[in-house]
Design a protein around this motif. Structure first.
Motif, PDB file in Angstrom:
ATOM      1  N   GLY A 144     -66.595  87.520 -45.958  1.00 25.88           N
ATOM      2  CA  GLY A 144     -67.532  86.426 -46.167  1.00 25.88           C
ATOM      3  C   GLY A 144     -66.960  85.362 -47.082  1.00 25.88           C
ATOM      4  O   GLY A 144     -67.117  84.163 -46.836  1.00 25.88           O
TER       5      GLY A 144
ATOM      6  N   SER B 274     -76.936  82.771 -50.731  1.00 24.54           N
ATOM      7  CA  SER B 274     -76.947  83.662 -49.568  1.00 24.54           C
ATOM      8  C   SER B 274     -77.532  85.035 -49.875  1.00 24.54           C
ATOM      9  O   SER B 274     -78.002  85.724 -48.962  1.00 24.54           O
ATOM     10  CB  SER B 274     -75.528  83.821 -49.020  1.00 24.54           C
TER      11      SER B 274
ATOM     12  N   LEU C 291     -76.067  87.748 -50.497  1.00 26.94           N
ATOM     13  CA  LEU C 291     -75.361  88.772 -49.719  1.00 26.94           C
ATOM     14  C   LEU C 291     -74.610  89.773 -50.599  1.00 26.94           C
ATOM     15  O   LEU C 291     -74.140  90.802 -50.112  1.00 26.94           O
ATOM     16  CB  LEU C 291     -74.390  88.115 -48.740  1.00 26.94           C
TER      17      LEU C 291
ATOM     18  N   TYR D 120     -71.577  92.347 -49.790  1.00 22.80           N
ATOM     19  CA  TYR D 120     -71.198  92.119 -48.394  1.00 22.80           C
ATOM     20  C   TYR D 120     -70.207  90.971 -48.260  1.00 22.80           C
ATOM     21  O   TYR D 120     -69.459  90.903 -47.282  1.00 22.80           O
ATOM     22  CB  TYR D 120     -72.429  91.812 -47.549  1.00 22.80           C
TER      23      TYR D 120
ATOM     24  N   LEU E  38     -66.849  89.795 -41.612  1.00 18.26           N
ATOM     25  CA  LEU E  38     -68.044  89.195 -41.035  1.00 18.26           C
ATOM     26  C   LEU E  38     -68.614  90.035 -39.887  1.00 18.26           C
ATOM     27  O   LEU E  38     -69.818  90.018 -39.634  1.00 18.26           O
ATOM     28  CB  LEU E  38     -67.725  87.778 -40.538  1.00 18.26           C
TER      29      LEU E  38
ATOM     30  N   THR F 278     -69.264  92.992 -39.807  1.00 21.10           N
ATOM     31  CA  THR F 278     -70.209  93.997 -40.312  1.00 21.10           C
ATOM     32  C   THR F 278     -71.573  93.396 -40.617  1.00 21.10           C
ATOM     33  O   THR F 278     -72.490  94.126 -40.984  1.00 21.10           O
ATOM     34  CB  THR F 278     -69.655  94.672 -41.583  1.00 21.10           C
ATOM     35  N   TYR F 279     -71.726  92.073 -40.464  1.00 21.60           N
ATOM     36  CA  TYR F 279     -72.973  91.391 -40.810  1.00 21.60           C
ATOM     37  C   TYR F 279     -73.948  91.429 -39.638  1.00 21.60           C
ATOM     38  O   TYR F 279     -73.549  91.386 -38.471  1.00 21.60           O
ATOM     39  CB  TYR F 279     -72.710  89.918 -41.139  1.00 21.60           C
ATOM     40  N   SER F 280     -75.226  91.459 -39.950  1.00 24.30           N
ATOM     41  CA  SER F 280     -76.250  91.223 -38.941  1.00 24.30           C
ATOM     42  C   SER F 280     -76.294  89.727 -38.635  1.00 24.30           C
ATOM     43  O   SER F 280     -75.710  88.904 -39.365  1.00 24.30           O
ATOM     44  CB  SER F 280     -77.618  91.680 -39.446  1.00 24.30           C
TER      45      SER F 280
ATOM     46  N   MET G 267     -77.717  87.821 -41.552  1.00 22.49           N
ATOM     47  CA  MET G 267     -76.781  87.698 -42.669  1.00 22.49           C
ATOM     48  C   MET G 267     -75.757  86.598 -42.394  1.00 22.49           C
ATOM     49  O   MET G 267     -75.386  85.839 -43.301  1.00 22.49           O
ATOM     50  CB  MET G 267     -76.080  89.032 -42.911  1.00 22.49           C
ATOM     51  N   ARG G 268     -75.315  86.497 -41.144  1.00 23.46           N
ATOM     52  CA  ARG G 268     -74.367  85.429 -40.794  1.00 23.46           C
ATOM     53  C   ARG G 268     -75.007  84.057 -40.979  1.00 23.46           C
ATOM     54  O   ARG G 268     -74.361  83.116 -41.453  1.00 23.46           O
ATOM     55  CB  ARG G 268     -73.903  85.597 -39.350  1.00 23.46           C
TER      56      ARG G 268
END
Length: 274
Positions: free
Chosen positions: A111, A140, A142, A145, A150, A152-154, A157-158
């Protein structure tokens, strides 16, 4: 000088296997235009037709119209993602597109690294993005994370990460599509406040939205886009009335009046440009 000028700009999508009725239907549903033929006699979807826009610094323009009417295609034309098939489009200024949030991001890097990459894509320098890193990380929410790839992000989250980056810059031309969902309501409320600040810093705003409240808050003028053409242009309340009727327009007028009385508008309700 920051400006947008389009002259009879058209965007066509060719359908090479025009014998397939289902394919034609799918293209029509996606692009919202009319089916025609180009000069090579290839069947095309006319996604945008004869678009004439002349915008200058300070203009705040809303786009209204049903899904598939051509609003998103118009934003992509103004961003340079689509070139006009016919006619011309001249965009002067640094463009910040807040609709294709994933463009310029790499799923295999962290990220933190994507903050840099996305910032470079939006015309920022590496140093500028490093200076904004902590602020973007805080926005963010996050946490750890940000050190992870990236991939691994939902989806939500992106979008948090991409919104943090794009709302940290100083845009000359802001192209905004409200349909950026997939985040929770609390974060979207936070994001909207930050987007409003971004609009206040921008030179030109073109905003596609289904929210009349948001249009009234951010825009002075509006365009009704229908089947790839500009059906009406004017002040927000007048265009909303033509598109949705008097009840919706009265709501917009009451909201504008209330904002004027409270003197809390995000940007001034000054003279509307012609």
């Amino acid at each position: 000088m920051v400006s947008i000028d389009t002259y009879n700009a058209c965007v066509d999508f060719p359908i090479f296997d025009a014998k397939s009725r289902s394919m034609k239907k799918a293209f029509l549903g996606a692009a919202g235009g009319a089916i025609g033929r180009n000069s090579d006699n290839v069947v095309v979807v006319e996604a945008l037709k004869d678009i004439n826009l002349h915008l200058r610094e300070g203009d705040r323009v809303g786009l209204v119209g049903h899904n598939g009417a051509g609003k998103s295609t118009l934003l992509r034309l103004l961003s340079g993602i689509y070139e006009p098939t016919r006619g011309s489009a001249h965009i002067r200024g640094r463009v910040a597109p807040v609709f294709d949030l994933g463009v310029g991001m790499d799923p295999e890097i962290s990220g933190y690294e994507n903050i840099i990459i996305r910032g470079l894509f939006l015309g920022q320098t590496r140093k500028q993005m490093k200076d904004k890193m902590e602020e973007i990380a805080d926005f963010s929410e996050l946490g750890e994370y940000l050190a992870m790839p990236l991939r691994t992000y939902s989806t939500g989250m992106r979008i948090r990460l991409a919104l943090g980056v794009v709302t940290s810059i100083e845009p000359e031309i802001l192209l905004l599509d409200e349909g950026i969902g997939a985040v929770d309501a609390a974060f979207m409320a936070k994001a909207r406040a930050r987007l409003e600040e971004l609009v206040a810093r921008s030179g030109i705003l073109v905003f596609a939205s289904h929210s009349n409240d948001f249009l009234a808050q951010l825009c002075d003028t509006a365009l009704w886009v229908d089947h790839g053409q500009i059906r009406q242009a004017g002040q927000v309340d007048d265009v909303v009335e033509a598109y949705e009727g008097k009840g919706a327009a009265d709501h917009v007028r009451n909201l504008i009046r209330r904002m004027q009385e409270e003197n809390t508008g995000i940007h001034g309700r000054g003279p509307v440009s012609g």
